[in-house]
Design an enzyme around this catalytic site. Structure first.
Site, short mmCIF file in Angstrom:
data_model
loop_
_atom_site.label_atom_id
_atom_site.label_comp_id
_atom_site.label_asym_id
_atom_site.label_seq_id
_atom_site.Cartn_x
_atom_site.Cartn_y
_atom_site.Cartn_z
N ASP A 148 1.43 0.38 -3.60
CA ASP A 148 -0.01 0.61 -3.53
C ASP A 148 -0.66 0.58 -4.91
O ASP A 148 -1.75 0.02 -5.09
CB ASP A 148 -0.29 1.95 -2.84
CG ASP A 148 0.20 1.94 -1.40
OD1 ASP A 148 0.19 0.87 -0.77
OD2 ASP A 148 0.59 3.02 -0.90
N GLU A 198 -10.76 -4.58 -1.92
CA GLU A 198 -10.33 -5.74 -1.16
C GLU A 198 -11.20 -5.89 0.08
O GLU A 198 -11.55 -4.90 0.75
CB GLU A 198 -8.86 -5.58 -0.75
CG GLU A 198 -8.26 -6.81 -0.11
CD GLU A 198 -6.78 -6.64 0.18
OE1 GLU A 198 -6.15 -7.60 0.62
OE2 GLU A 198 -6.27 -5.52 -0.04
N ASP A 255 -7.17 0.17 -3.59
CA ASP A 255 -6.40 -0.36 -2.48
C ASP A 255 -6.50 0.62 -1.32
O ASP A 255 -6.05 1.76 -1.43
CB ASP A 255 -4.94 -0.55 -2.89
CG ASP A 255 -4.08 -1.06 -1.74
OD1 ASP A 255 -4.43 -2.11 -1.18
OD2 ASP A 255 -3.08 -0.39 -1.41
#
Length: 384
Positions: free
Chosen positions: A341, A261, A177
């Site tokens: 997170d 991502e 992330d």
């Protein structure tokens, strides 16, 4: 690499002549000027003109490569207009800005450039140039581009063919992330601090830019002050690139599969967080992860940006309706307490695994492609 390259300023003039001829033909409704006609007009015939005698003092390959770049730009523009080229729409080729201090020339094998036994780079009609090599070449080079950046530094960018060199397989897989508070948070709980290279250099940059703004335009002192600003920006960019290379190599070596991502960086760069987003450099970091995964035989998957990685409970799968950025820790209705997170990294890991395998457990994506000819390390180690 430090070298005095003759007539590099005129290389842009050569490209501009080609651009002007093709633009004039387009406005007049005439057919597209072919490469052969363009070469004859702006190289062969131009050399006979008294004002273009200097064209004969440089390698013909450099001139041909400038025309090839112009042709490629036009063909990409037309393909974008017709819809044959995917991705964002491309604009028409335009003249180089007079304020653009970057310069580049390219030699191919036809130019017969070589590397001397003493480690110098021998360029046609230029001579032997001393080079500070960052690493040994893995194979015979196919082309070399000599680049001068805005800070006045020279680099030799050499294209070589490399083969994939798979690393030993690992059972570890990681979801990543990316963020601003921490540059990256891994699914195993590790948090990597954001170096904020630009933010740390802002004080020096502010002082240098103030000095530049006070200099008289077109003066020698202004040119010197501009170099000071450009070198400071180059230092920031080089440091950031080195950090990305070291971290991406470490992650790829430790993991068999990496999932990240697919962030909308362009959209985020239009918000109030623009400076921090650009300072983080997520796009270049993700690109490094991707090509290094192919090079070392690892798996790399991008998870959709619409996947609710932060609002999804990694334990029960419940999705929270809203979660502002100020919420860094939250508790799900199932009782699971989450770090925002780390929870997002765990969800990215799960989503990446699901995307990589189909219902039968086989890989959905095609096999690894040959790696691009890009090597780890930063340009800063090559410059003098």
């Amino acid at each position: 690499m430090v070298a005095e390259l003759g007539h590099e300023n005129q290389m842009s003039v050569q490209d501009e002549n080609a651009l002007r001829l093709r633009n004039d033909a387009h406005e007049a409704g005439l057919p597209f000027v072919t490469d052969a006609d363009l070469s004859r007009q702006v190289i062969t015939e131009a050399k006979k003109h008294p004002d273009r005698v200097w064209l004969g003092e440089v390698s013909a390959v450099v001139l041909q490569q400038a025309l090839a770049d112009c042709t490629r730009a036009f063909r990409n523009f037309f393909a974008s207009l017709s819809g044959k080229r995917k991705g964002p729409k491309l604009g028409a080729p335009r003249f180089r800005s007079r304020k653009d201090n970057r310069q580049a020339i390219r030699f191919t094998r036809n130019a017969r450039f070589s590397i001397t036994p003493g480690g110098k780079l021998r360029l046609p009609k230029i001579g032997d140039v001393a080079v500070r090599w960052s690493r040994e070449l893995p194979s015979e080079p196919s082309s070399v581009s000599v680049i001068k950046d805005a800070a006045g530094r020279y680099f030799a960018s050499i294209v070589v063919e490399v083969s994939a060199s798979p690393l030993p397989e690992s059972r570890i897989e990681s979801g990543i992330d990316l963020g601003l508070g921490h540059f990256a948070v891994l699914s195993d709980g590790r948090k990597i601090d954001s170096p904020r290279f630009l933010r740390r250099a802002e004080k020096k940059l502010k002082r240098a830019q103030k000095a530049l703004s006070r200099k008289e335009k077109d003066s020698k002192n202004r040119a010197k002050a501009r170099l000071v600003v450009a070198r400071q920006h180059a230092k920031v960019a080089d440091t950031r690139r080195e950090f990305h290379h070291q971290l991406s190599t470490q992650i790829i070596r430790e993991n068999q599969a990496v999932y990240v991502e697919d962030l909308a960086v362009k959209g985020l760069a239009r918000t109030r967080l623009a400076k921090s987003v650009h300072d983080a450099g997520w796009s270049s970091f993700v690109a490094m992860l991707e090509y290094k995964a192919r090079l070392y035989g690892k798996t790399f998957v991008k998870v959709s940006r619409w996947f609710p990685s932060s609002k999804l409970c990694s334990v029960c799968g419940a999705v929270r309706q809203d979660m502002p950025l100020s919420v860094r820790e939250w508790t799900c209705s199932c009782g699971a307490a989450h770090d925002r997170d780390i929870n997002a990294a765990l969800n990215i890991l799960a989503a990446g695994r699901a995307e990589r395998q189909n219902a039968c457990g086989g890989p959905v994506r095609p096999g690894a492609n040959p790696a691009r000819p890009v090597e780890a390390g930063s340009q800063g180690s090559v410059a003098a």
